[in-house]
Design an enzyme around this catalytic site. Sequence first.
Site, PDB file in Angstrom:
ATOM      1  N   CYS A  26       0.866  -1.348  -0.121  1.00  0.00           N
ATOM      2  CA  CYS A  26       0.066   0.213  -0.757  1.00  0.00           C
ATOM      3  C   CYS A  26       0.999   1.938  -0.090  1.00  0.00           C
ATOM      4  O   CYS A  26       1.785   0.890  -0.457  1.00  0.00           O
ATOM      5  CB  CYS A  26      -1.306  -0.577   1.189  1.00  0.00           C
ATOM      6  SG  CYS A  26      -0.259  -0.285   2.444  1.00  0.00           S
ATOM      7  N   HIS A 554      30.499  -8.930  -1.875  1.00  0.00           N
ATOM      8  CA  HIS A 554      29.331  -8.966  -3.154  1.00  0.00           C
ATOM      9  C   HIS A 554      30.192  -9.977  -4.346  1.00  0.00           C
ATOM     10  O   HIS A 554      30.566  -9.453  -5.143  1.00  0.00           O
ATOM     11  CB  HIS A 554      28.413  -7.893  -3.971  1.00  0.00           C
ATOM     12  CG  HIS A 554      27.016  -7.885  -4.135  1.00  0.00           C
ATOM     13  ND1 HIS A 554      27.351  -8.667  -5.324  1.00  0.00           N
ATOM     14  CD2 HIS A 554      26.196  -7.863  -4.070  1.00  0.00           C
ATOM     15  CE1 HIS A 554      25.281  -8.893  -5.407  1.00  0.00           C
ATOM     16  NE2 HIS A 554      25.142  -8.119  -4.019  1.00  0.00           N
TER      17      HIS A 554
END
Length: 636
Positions: A26, A554
């Site tokens: 929402c 990463h």
Amino acid sequence: MKNKELAESIINNIGGKDNIISLVHCATRLRFVLKDETKADAEVLKKQKGVITVVQSSGQFQVVIGNNVADVYSDIMQLTHLNETDNKKTQSNKKSGLLSKLIDLVSNIFIPVLVVMVAGGILKGVFALLQTVDIVQKGTPTFKFLDAISDAPLYYLPMILGFSAVKKFGGNPYMGLAIGGALLHPSVSNMIPAGKLLLKTELFGIPIDLIPYGSSVFPVILAAWFYSLLERNLYKIMHDSFKKFIAPLLGFIITVPLTFALIGPAVTYGSACIAAGIEYLYALNPIIASMILAPLWQVLVIFGIHWGLVPLCLNNIATVHQDFLLPILFPAVFAQVGAVFAVMLRAKDPEFKALASSSVLSGIFGVTEPAIYGVNLPLKRPFIIGCLSAIIGGAIVGYYHSVIYSFSFINVFSFLQLISPEHGIDEKFYAVVFGCIISFIVALIATYLFGISQDKISMISKNDTQKDEENNQDNTNQTNTDSVTIFSPMTGKVIPLSEVNDPTFANELMGKGIAIIPTVGQAVAPDDGEVVSLFRTKHAIGFQTNSGAEILIHIGIDTVKLDGQHFQAHIEAGSKVKKGDLLVSFDIDAIKQAGFEVTTPIIITNTDNYQDIECIFKQDITKNGDALLSLSADKE
């Protein structure tokens, strides 16, 4: 933390993508339906930077994010490869209560079209103001153009809702758009004489009551449900060679006449009865009704069940062209803003003051979650005072029977939508403005004087001193030198971040650092420290050295899509390790064959804590543990 990393962390802490049944969002929160909520770690998520709080309500696991929720949602959908078909199949096996189903239905249909509804409402408010101050005169070409622009988003709402509803129910959403278009087609709408709400006519010789469908809500939603049900069953019985076209065709030519003849009139009659019933209850004592709803509104927001009011408000606007529920909520919003403003004035800690001030700003523009979850609710009294202060404003609004003429979520621009298109600015408008001002002032004064207990005030006032002491202690523990050395976690070719094929790393959005194209599939600890986080897919490690440097290793670019394949973790989050300890091993060849790069960015995520970050090693690294980066300590 950037949105993609936040998305990965959320996925990891809700039990992984396999634990997700469905996800919608929402204005401020992600709404998960999970297979097993016990696998989700709400406490860890609440502490996550970028997460305001976590709410478990109505069968949903709600992660409150704030204004950038749509971006995080998009990243999660991309990382998990969720789609409507998978959600629907999984959801069919999930038992949930009536309230949960209602919230899910309303959320999925109305949330995607919020922008259109709110934009249309604000435009109509601005248009009414221009007429009131006589800038635009009725009947002029300018009036007609502006009338079309402001009215279009709401007049064509059945088409927009038709698309959204059929998509939710599992059919072809473009057919939902066509159903809404048929209801609004001029050949049909022009049959109804001006000023009339009903025309008795016939369809295939069957008498029907033709009604205007512009701005309507429920008829097209029920029609969308019926069409989707029909389409699904037609697909089951038809041959693959022609069902793709024939099933939608038959569904359309059956659904639209049935809507004109039965669904539309029946639903509209039911909608009128609901609106009349609510109006009757409100008319019994509008003051008491307003005094009850106003303080309860923010409580409903906390549990994420305030969406239940949206169809009622829209139905009122569609049937009687005005709504009395939304004006009652204005004081509820601005009372919480007043309470958080008082906290901002009392706070001594710069970070807490900044949080409160940003919450004031977002509250003015209609997003109260940061104020509630970040400030008022943790302090308890400000939230309670805000709710109680809303009672006064609600009583004023109820006494004058104030109404709003188009849909909106409450914010500073919504006041324009209280202007009557016929009478301009009247006492009903002033009642809402005055009610908001009174609730704001009462909440501000009461919170300033009584809203923060003395121990809370002392805690806030001492935060600066405590932080200085903590920082001094940290500096003593971390290093007695002017720089920190970070050692290489792997062997390979060193390249600058600017050459990494990912704009997030290349533009140093996550921090400064370096990248390595590994030659051996091993990542080791770059120093003594702790593994702060290990992503579920094992491709990324968050590491904090004992010297205070926060490092992200990463492994590869977009390797999250491998979902852990070709990676093996040798530690877990929270592990204390020594320099050179093996963290993760990975298969370089297999990753490359899967179509992914193995280039590994090594990022100092707390870059702001250092004056300079410089690469020490300019050549290929032949062994783990070679000095890689030099971090110059912040002199400030």
